[in-house]
Design an enzyme around this catalytic site. Structure first.
Site, PDB file in Angstrom:
ATOM      1  N   ASP A  45      94.047  28.504  31.436  1.00  0.00           N
ATOM      2  CA  ASP A  45      92.628  28.856  31.366  1.00  0.00           C
ATOM      3  C   ASP A  45      92.016  28.497  30.021  1.00  0.00           C
ATOM      4  OD1 ASP A  45      93.039  29.902  33.857  1.00  0.00           O
ATOM      5  OD2 ASP A  45      92.466  31.957  33.341  1.00  0.00           O
ATOM      6  N   HIS A 189      97.275  30.064  28.653  1.00  0.00           N
ATOM      7  CA  HIS A 189      96.044  29.588  28.018  1.00  0.00           C
ATOM      8  C   HIS A 189      96.339  28.401  27.100  1.00  0.00           C
ATOM      9  CE1 HIS A 189      95.199  33.739  29.239  1.00  0.00           C
ATOM     10  NE2 HIS A 189      93.921  33.390  29.287  1.00  0.00           N
TER      11      HIS A 189
END
Length: 484
Positions: A45, A189
């Site tokens: 993400d 991430h």
């Protein structure tokens, strides 16, 4: 002030809290866990990031692993070369909003605009529009289900706090290694510039991931994009469904004459029921409800009435500011009652019986409750209109307004949840289903105080039977009781 609390509570519950909880707990309209023998999905993400995304892509390429990148639109716009590389190297690109803001605090139109804008950015760079969407923090609102029907919402099976630098590569690896199993969807991430993240945290993510890729290769696992994981899962589910249908047909042939009393419910209804029970617990705390008797069927609170004047029996008038004893039905018992009754007739009779049994306890509560001596009337809201008069109630239309509308919506949802054929009832007779206020003066309520200690008077017994029959007939007409 209480009205503001009610509005805020309803808004957060139905717009944001319920959809997010339903999706997270029960996977409604989202994908978050695969069914596979050897496959694991890595998802990233917040990127792309000009420093860490290239390093991550190099690592994935070295191990022949595929991943899914849920990109933030403004980051994609600033780094078109990275978007192009992600696409060229066979990874999946999904949408993570144009800016990293939660959907809870954005209007449906704003969410839709953010997604379209990000989709346009990706289309200009890769020539293809994304098919997958992950809302920031995994938070959806109720309109996301309808507005984003063309996108598959993807959540995750496991996340590891890798946006915090202090977690460190070693601890991160241990967390990931513990969860390394087929069907897992890892949330990681590749960018640390969003709110609450540490700028250099992705360095630890990449370091830990290298060891995970090593372990996965040794264990015979494949790291695949979310598209392949979904396809494998659908294939596995179709196979299981075929076997279940065959087993169900065999079971039905063995017991085709049997009738089940307990009605089965699907995953969506289970989700709604679970959230309904949680909502009730929160409501009890916020509004300080007290049990009536053993608390299995009714709870109450004493508050001031706020509404237009109402003429009651005995030339009494209930005015705004007068104290009332507000009755609430216990949701769990109501649900169990609906699920374990053979018919709507049985449900209707049981509700009236429980109300009749509870009235003596309600009367005695006035003697000990704070401000009980000031109570002018017993108050509730119900969809049972007829039959209540025989117990001593009067019923009145709810004043038109926001509370009336919200109550109507809530009781229709309740009807769908606990009634064995609730969906059909609401569709067929929804126009005739209107909640009404039930009010009993203090004097009449107090006549019930010794009801459990003295012999019931013949007229009271006769009225009780009539009440049950009338209420049951009314229930068959398509209504259901719920004091709120």
């Amino acid at each position: 002030m209480e009205l503001i609390l009610w509005i805020g509570f309803y808004f957060l519950t139905f717009y944001a809290f319920l959809p997010a909880l339903i999706s997270r707990i029960f996977g409604f309209r989202v994908f978050m866990r695969g069914q596979s023998a050897n496959e694991v999905s890595l998802t990233f993400d917040d990127g792309p990031d000009p420093v860490y995304t290239p390093k991550l892509l190099d690592l994935l390429k070295r191990y022949g692993a595929k991943a899914t990148f849920f990109v933030v639109g403004e980051n994609a716009e600033k780094n078109p070369d990275l978007i192009a590389r992600i696409h060229k190297e066979g990874h999946i690109i999904g949408i993570h909003n144009y800016v990293h803001h939660t959907n809870w605090f954005m209007r449906p139109r704003t969410v839709k605009r953010q997604i379209h804008r990000t989709s346009d950015v990706i289309k200009r760079i890769t020539g293809a529009r994304p098919m997958y969407y992950r809302p920031p923090w995994g938070i959806v609102n109720v309109f996301d289900y309808a507005n984003l029907g063309y996108l598959q919402i993807v959540l995750w099976t496991s996340l590891f706090g890798d946006w915090r630098k202090r977690v460190g590569a070693d601890k991160l690896y241990k967390r990931m290694r513990q969860k390394l199993k087929p069907g897992q969807v890892f949330l990681l991430h590749d960018c640390g510039i969003t709110f609450g993240a540490d700028r250099d945290a992705p360095a630890h993510t990449i370091s830990a991931l290298e060891r995970i890729l090593d372990d996965g290769r040794d264990m015979g696992y494949r790291f695949v994009g979310i598209d392949e994981m979904i396809a494998i899962t659908e294939e596995a589910k179709n196979g299981k469904n075929g076997r279940r249908k065959a087993a169900r047909r065999t079971s039905m042939n063995r017991s085709d004459s049997a009738t089940e009393i307990s009605h089965s419910i699907g995953p969506l209804k289970k989700a709604i029921v679970s959230l309904w029970m949680l909502w009730e617990k929160i409501f009890h705390v916020l509004f300080r409800l007290h049990p009536v008797g053993d608390g299995k069927f009714f709870n109450y609170r004493i508050r001031r009435y706020s509404g237009p004047p109402i003429d009651l029996r005995g030339e009494q008038t209930l005015r705004s500011g007068d104290h009332i004893m507000e009755i609430h039905f216990e949701n769990k018992m109501l649900f169990d009652l609906g699920m374990n009754s053979k018919s709507t007739l049985q449900i209707g009779i049981r509700i009236i019986r429980e109300m009749e049994r509870a009235l003596p306890n309600m009367a005695r509560e006035l003697a000990t409750a704070l401000n009980g001596e000031k109570v002018k009337a017993l108050y509730g809201v119900s969809m049972i209109h007829r039959g209540s008069e025989s117990l001593g109630y009067q019923n009145f239309d709810l004043p038109r307004g926001l509370f009336s509308w919200m109550t109507n919506v809530y009781l229709r949802i309740l009807m769908r949840v606990i009634h064995p054929a609730g969906n059909q009832r609401v569709r067929d007779k929804g126009d005739s289903m209107n909640p009404r206020m039930l009010l009993m003066t203090r004097d009449i309520l107090l006549t019930w105080a010794d009801e459990s200690r003295v012999k019931r008077r013949p007229d009271r017994a006769r009225k009780s039977v009539e009440t049950q029959e009338v209420a049951a007939a009314e229930f068959e007409e398509g209504t259901i009781g719920k004091l709120v």
